[in-house]
Design a protein around this motif. Structure first.
Motif, mmCIF file in Angstrom:
data_model
loop_
_atom_site.group_PDB
_atom_site.id
_atom_site.type_symbol
_atom_site.label_atom_id
_atom_site.label_comp_id
_atom_site.label_asym_id
_atom_site.label_seq_id
_atom_site.Cartn_x
_atom_site.Cartn_y
_atom_site.Cartn_z
ATOM 1 N N LEU A 110 0.827 -1.205 0.000
ATOM 2 C CA LEU A 110 0.000 0.000 0.000
ATOM 3 C C LEU A 110 0.863 1.256 0.000
ATOM 4 N N MET A 111 1.905 1.291 0.843
ATOM 5 C CA MET A 111 2.725 2.493 0.950
ATOM 6 C C MET A 111 3.512 2.768 -0.322
ATOM 7 N N LYS A 112 3.822 1.728 -1.095
ATOM 8 C CA LYS A 112 4.460 1.954 -2.392
ATOM 9 C C LYS A 112 3.502 2.690 -3.330
ATOM 10 N N LEU A 113 2.221 2.306 -3.303
ATOM 11 C CA LEU A 113 1.217 2.999 -4.118
ATOM 12 C C LEU A 113 1.046 4.441 -3.641
ATOM 13 N N VAL A 114 0.966 4.614 -2.323
ATOM 14 C CA VAL A 114 0.793 5.962 -1.763
ATOM 15 C C VAL A 114 1.994 6.838 -2.108
ATOM 16 N N ALA A 115 3.208 6.300 -1.929
ATOM 17 C CA ALA A 115 4.418 7.073 -2.228
ATOM 18 C C ALA A 115 4.464 7.463 -3.699
ATOM 19 N N ALA A 116 4.048 6.542 -4.573
ATOM 20 C CA ALA A 116 4.058 6.831 -6.011
ATOM 21 C C ALA A 116 3.113 7.979 -6.340
ATOM 22 N N GLN A 117 1.902 7.945 -5.772
ATOM 23 C CA GLN A 117 0.938 9.017 -6.032
ATOM 24 C C GLN A 117 1.375 10.331 -5.399
ATOM 25 N N TYR A 118 1.915 10.263 -4.189
ATOM 26 C CA TYR A 118 2.388 11.470 -3.508
ATOM 27 C C TYR A 118 3.527 12.121 -4.286
ATOM 28 N N ASN A 119 4.503 11.319 -4.684
ATOM 29 C CA ASN A 119 5.650 11.859 -5.421
ATOM 30 C C ASN A 119 5.255 12.359 -6.800
ATOM 31 N N GLN A 120 4.300 11.684 -7.419
ATOM 32 C CA GLN A 120 3.825 12.142 -8.737
ATOM 33 C C GLN A 120 3.141 13.509 -8.624
ATOM 34 N N ARG A 121 2.325 13.675 -7.588
ATOM 35 C CA ARG A 121 1.647 14.964 -7.411
ATOM 36 C C ARG A 121 2.648 16.080 -7.158
ATOM 37 N N ASN A 122 3.658 15.785 -6.334
ATOM 38 C CA ASN A 122 4.655 16.818 -6.040
ATOM 39 C C ASN A 122 5.504 17.136 -7.257
ATOM 40 N N THR A 123 5.763 16.132 -8.100
ATOM 41 C CA THR A 123 6.559 16.356 -9.315
ATOM 42 C C THR A 123 5.786 17.181 -10.332
ATOM 43 N N THR A 124 4.521 16.793 -10.560
ATOM 44 C CA THR A 124 3.717 17.507 -11.557
ATOM 45 C C THR A 124 3.266 18.859 -11.015
ATOM 46 N N GLY A 125 3.093 18.912 -9.664
ATOM 47 C CA GLY A 125 2.661 20.177 -9.074
ATOM 48 C C GLY A 125 3.748 21.201 -9.003
#
Length: 403
Positions: free
Chosen positions: A388-403
């Motif tokens: 689960l935390m791998k999925l969460v980290a991926a979404q969190y990091n993606q948002r910060n990268t695109t944001g």
């Protein structure tokens, strides 16, 4: 890209026939640029010689706890401090039991107890020994303490049996180590706030209303986040669980207490994960004395509690927020509805129908976000938390990268 170059890897070898594979594992680790030292039990030396591992690693092999020459300089402590990572491959049923119960009657056990390094085991044993409830209990204890378990694989065994218990092949173990090293930095420098466990809503000085949450899933999530390099604050209800290594824990009582503590830490957090089973209702009035059983019926007037998840997301709209949903039916429909209604970033939904999840070592999750969905099948809660935390980290990091 390899994450192993320059890493100090202590390879522990215990006494199983799979010990012969440790030579190839040592060679692969050296090839990837890791610094390797080997620690062997007495049983391991019956299967493969220290000289073989010394030639492959380029370092003396450590075998004795009470070696006068080494212990003059506290050799086992020096070895424990040197390691960035400890991998025991093969890890026999006996070695797993010793690690689970903290025995230090040989060098390998003493080093593991004395080290702060991330540790992992690669089980190798007869299929019936692996399935034995004692072994399974020991494995769960190790995972609860943050020790990773690689394998075992299934197949034909040296004893002639077929089933689970084969040690993973050296190439697979190398891949597991690479993934762990990569995972350890996924949330480096990220402050993660997690709520876990049940709340208690007082009725009188000796009674309260609560629920069946054990807190195991939330604690496993906190442990997984800490392994990824996060700074973790765990706001917890009362549970019978030890605080995970590297996690700061704050114990709370009621839903109101948990809300207050969560609000206090949310302002300095980057990521919020709400796994707690928070009471939806609380008594309007709490008796100041124990309520006596003078009548055949008792009526309690209840009022809604404040929704912690919705409140935090409203007050801190930029805080990446993950909710949990435990449902008895229509799992995906309720998960999507909660995601949209509360405006959160992700939700992990699980079924609690027919006694699932509560007080169980396993769980399964449907993880949903605005434009995606991923099913995590039933597995041990610690393995599930890491997935689960791998999925969460991926979404969190993606948002910060695109944001």
């Amino acid at each position: 890209m390899s994450f192993l170059p320059g890493k100090n890897i202590l390879l522990g070898i215990s006494g199983g026939i799979a010990s012969y594979k440790s030579a190839e594992l040592t060679r692969l680790l050296i090839k990837q640029g890791a610094n390797v030292r080997v620690c062997m039990t007495a049983g391991a030396q019956a299967f493969i010689t220290p000289l073989t591992l010394q030639a492959l690693s380029g370092n003396p092999v450590h075998t004795e706890l009470l070696d006068p020459a080494a212990e003059m300089g506290m050799g086992h402590i020096e070895l424990a401090r040197w390691a960035d990572y400890i991998l025991i491959a093969p890890a026999t049923a006996n070695t797993l039991a010793k690690l689970a119960w903290g025995l230090a009657d040989d060098l390998l056990g003493a080093v593991c107890l004395a080290s702060k390094a991330q540790q992992a085991v690669a089980p190798a044993m007869n299929q019936q020994m692996w399935k034995n409830p004692a072994t399974q209990h020991n494995v769960r204890l190790l995972m609860e303490r943050g020790i990773r378990v690689f394998g075992p694989a299934e197949g034909e065994q040296a004893c002639g049996d077929t089933g689970p218990g084969r040690m993973l092949e050296p190439a697979s173990l190398l891949q597991e180590l690479e993934e762990c090293c990569a995972t350890n930095v996924l949330l480096q420098g990220v402050r993660v706030l997690i709520t876990a466990g049940p709340t208690r809503e007082a009725i009188d000085p000796v009674r309260f209303l609560t629920n069946r949450s054990s807190g195991k899933m939330g604690y496993a999530v906190a442990q997984a986040a800490a392994k990824m390099g996060a700074e973790v604050i765990l706001v917890s209800g009362h549970v019978a669980l030890d605080c995970p290594p590297g996690v700061q824990r704050v114990i709370t009582e009621s839903a109101a207490d948990m809300l207050k503590a969560t609000c206090e830490y949310a302002r300095q957090s980057h990521l919020f994960i709400a796994t707690a089973a928070v009471a939806d209702y609380t008594p309007v009035a709490v008796a100041d004395r124990k309520i006596k059983k003078n009548a055949d019926t008792l009526h309690l007037e209840m009022k809604r509690t404040v929704d912690i998840l919705a409140t935090i997301k409203q007050e801190y709209p930029n805080l990446f927020t993950v909710g949990f949903a435990a449902e008895t039916h229509d799992l995906m429909a309720y998960a999507r509805s909660k995601l949209e209604r509360k405006g959160i970033d992700m939700i992990a939904a699980n079924s609690v129908a027919d006694g699932k999840a509560f007080d169980q070592p396993t769980n399964a999750l449907e993880v949903v976000w605005q434009d995606g969905h991923y099913s995590l099948p039933e597995m041990d809660k610690h393995q599930l938390a890491e997935a689960l935390m791998k999925l969460v980290a991926a979404q969190y990091n993606q948002r910060n990268t695109t944001g």
